[in-house]
Design an enzyme around this catalytic site. Structure first.
Site, PDB file in Angstrom:
ATOM      1  N   ARG A  51       0.713  -1.033  -0.144  1.00  0.00           N
ATOM      2  CA  ARG A  51       0.100   0.016  -0.122  1.00  0.00           C
ATOM      3  C   ARG A  51       0.899   1.191  -0.029  1.00  0.00           C
ATOM      4  NH1 ARG A  51      -5.082  -1.530   0.154  1.00  0.00           N
ATOM      5  NH2 ARG A  51      -5.467  -3.663   1.268  1.00  0.00           N
TER       6      ARG A  51
ATOM      7  N   ASN B 253       4.624   6.426 -13.776  1.00  0.00           N
ATOM      8  CA  ASN B 253       5.213   7.805 -13.904  1.00  0.00           C
ATOM      9  C   ASN B 253       6.727   7.440 -14.404  1.00  0.00           C
ATOM     10  OD1 ASN B 253       2.870   9.279 -13.133  1.00  0.00           O
ATOM     11  ND2 ASN B 253       3.837   8.948 -10.971  1.00  0.00           N
TER      12      ASN B 253
ATOM     13  N   ILE C 222       1.981   4.876   1.016  1.00  0.00           N
ATOM     14  CA  ILE C 222       2.166   5.462   2.134  1.00  0.00           C
ATOM     15  C   ILE C 222       1.232   6.719   2.142  1.00  0.00           C
ATOM     16  CG2 ILE C 222       4.195   6.835   1.935  1.00  0.00           C
ATOM     17  CD1 ILE C 222       5.145   5.718   4.571  1.00  0.00           C
TER      18      ILE C 222
ATOM     19  N   VAL D 198      10.217   7.924  -6.746  1.00  0.00           N
ATOM     20  CA  VAL D 198      11.123   6.790  -6.451  1.00  0.00           C
ATOM     21  C   VAL D 198      11.437   6.186  -7.714  1.00  0.00           C
ATOM     22  CG1 VAL D 198      11.073   4.679  -5.073  1.00  0.00           C
ATOM     23  CG2 VAL D 198       9.723   6.558  -4.354  1.00  0.00           C
TER      24      VAL D 198
ATOM     25  N   HIS E  69       7.608   1.233 -10.598  1.00  0.00           N
ATOM     26  CA  HIS E  69       6.347   0.842  -9.962  1.00  0.00           C
ATOM     27  C   HIS E  69       5.093   1.134 -10.961  1.00  0.00           C
ATOM     28  CE1 HIS E  69       7.806   4.680  -8.600  1.00  0.00           C
ATOM     29  NE2 HIS E  69       6.530   4.989  -8.369  1.00  0.00           N
TER      30      HIS E  69
HETATM   31  P1  AMP Z   1       6.131   8.187  -8.151  1.00  0.00           P
HETATM   32  O1  AMP Z   1       5.713   9.491  -8.007  1.00  0.00           O
HETATM   33  O2  AMP Z   1       5.464   7.442  -9.163  1.00  0.00           O
HETATM   34  O3  AMP Z   1       7.294   7.793  -7.995  1.00  0.00           O
HETATM   35  O4  AMP Z   1       5.471   7.432  -6.673  1.00  0.00           O
HETATM   36  C1  AMP Z   1       5.988   7.094  -5.543  1.00  0.00           C
HETATM   37  C2  AMP Z   1       5.099   6.684  -4.685  1.00  0.00           C
HETATM   38  O5  AMP Z   1       5.677   6.097  -3.683  1.00  0.00           O
HETATM   39  C3  AMP Z   1       4.249   7.968  -3.866  1.00  0.00           C
HETATM   40  O6  AMP Z   1       2.898   7.762  -4.265  1.00  0.00           O
HETATM   41  C4  AMP Z   1       4.606   7.758  -2.552  1.00  0.00           C
HETATM   42  O7  AMP Z   1       3.670   8.280  -1.750  1.00  0.00           O
HETATM   43  C5  AMP Z   1       5.076   6.385  -2.344  1.00  0.00           C
HETATM   44  N1  AMP Z   1       5.873   5.910  -1.254  1.00  0.00           N
HETATM   45  C6  AMP Z   1       7.152   6.509  -1.117  1.00  0.00           C
HETATM   46  N2  AMP Z   1       7.838   5.983   0.045  1.00  0.00           N
HETATM   47  C7  AMP Z   1       6.974   4.881   0.405  1.00  0.00           C
HETATM   48  C8  AMP Z   1       7.034   3.864   1.365  1.00  0.00           C
HETATM   49  N3  AMP Z   1       8.231   3.663   2.116  1.00  0.00           N
HETATM   50  N4  AMP Z   1       6.010   3.031   1.395  1.00  0.00           N
HETATM   51  C9  AMP Z   1       4.977   3.193   0.600  1.00  0.00           C
HETATM   52  N5  AMP Z   1       4.817   4.018  -0.629  1.00  0.00           N
HETATM   53  C10 AMP Z   1       5.814   5.037  -0.548  1.00  0.00           C
END
Ligand code: AMP
Length: 115
Positions: free
Chosen positions: A28, A86, A30, A95, A99
């Site tokens: 999920r 993205n 965060i 990140v 994903h």
């Molecule tokens: P993106 O902008 O597509 O790289 O999305 C990265 C996503 O990772 C964001 O929606 C963040 O809220 C999520 N995220 C970052 N760190 C964590 C974590 N430790 N656990 C779960 N989700 C995370």
């Protein structure tokens, strides 16, 4: 695997993991954008969509099929949901471990804000 998602895969950072197999892991988000917001990631390190190769075709398919199954499990399949990847700065990637976002549970509105 230099990102927080690598730590999650290695069990070094906490996550609410909802699915795991030999290819992918799903947990999920965060900061959920809706009542269901799950990230589906490859267990192997691929930084961005630009780094995907021909040999990754089955892996990408597994990510999509996992999203479909999880949408059904979450009870959002019939109403609908959105899948997002993205890529890099203009895509809003934060990140750098590939994903797939599975987002649903409410009407999500237009896909992109037009200007
Ligand atoms: P993106 O902008 O597509 O790289 O999305 C990265 C996503 O990772 C964001 O929606 C963040 O809220 C999520 N995220 C970052 N760190 C964590 C974590 N430790 N656990 C779960 N989700 C995370």
């Amino acid at each position: 695997m230099p990102t927080i998602f690598g730590k999650i895969l290695r069990g070094e950072a906490p996550a609410d993991i909802v699915y795991k197999d030999d290819w992918v892991t799903a947990f999920r988000d965060i900061h959920p954008a809706a009542s269901t917001h799950i990230l589906i990631i490859p267990n192997k390190y691929i930084p961005t969509m630009n780094d995907v190769e021909e040999d990754d075709a089955l892996l990408l398919g597994r990510m999509m099929l996992t999203a479909k199954k999880l949408a059904a499990q979450e009870g959002i399949a019939e109403d609908g949901y959105r899948l997002i990847i993205n890529c890099n700065r203009h895509g809003g990637q934060e990140v750098y471990h590939l994903h797939l976002h599975l987002i649903g549970g409410r009407p999500l509105g237009p896909m992109i804000l037009r200007r």
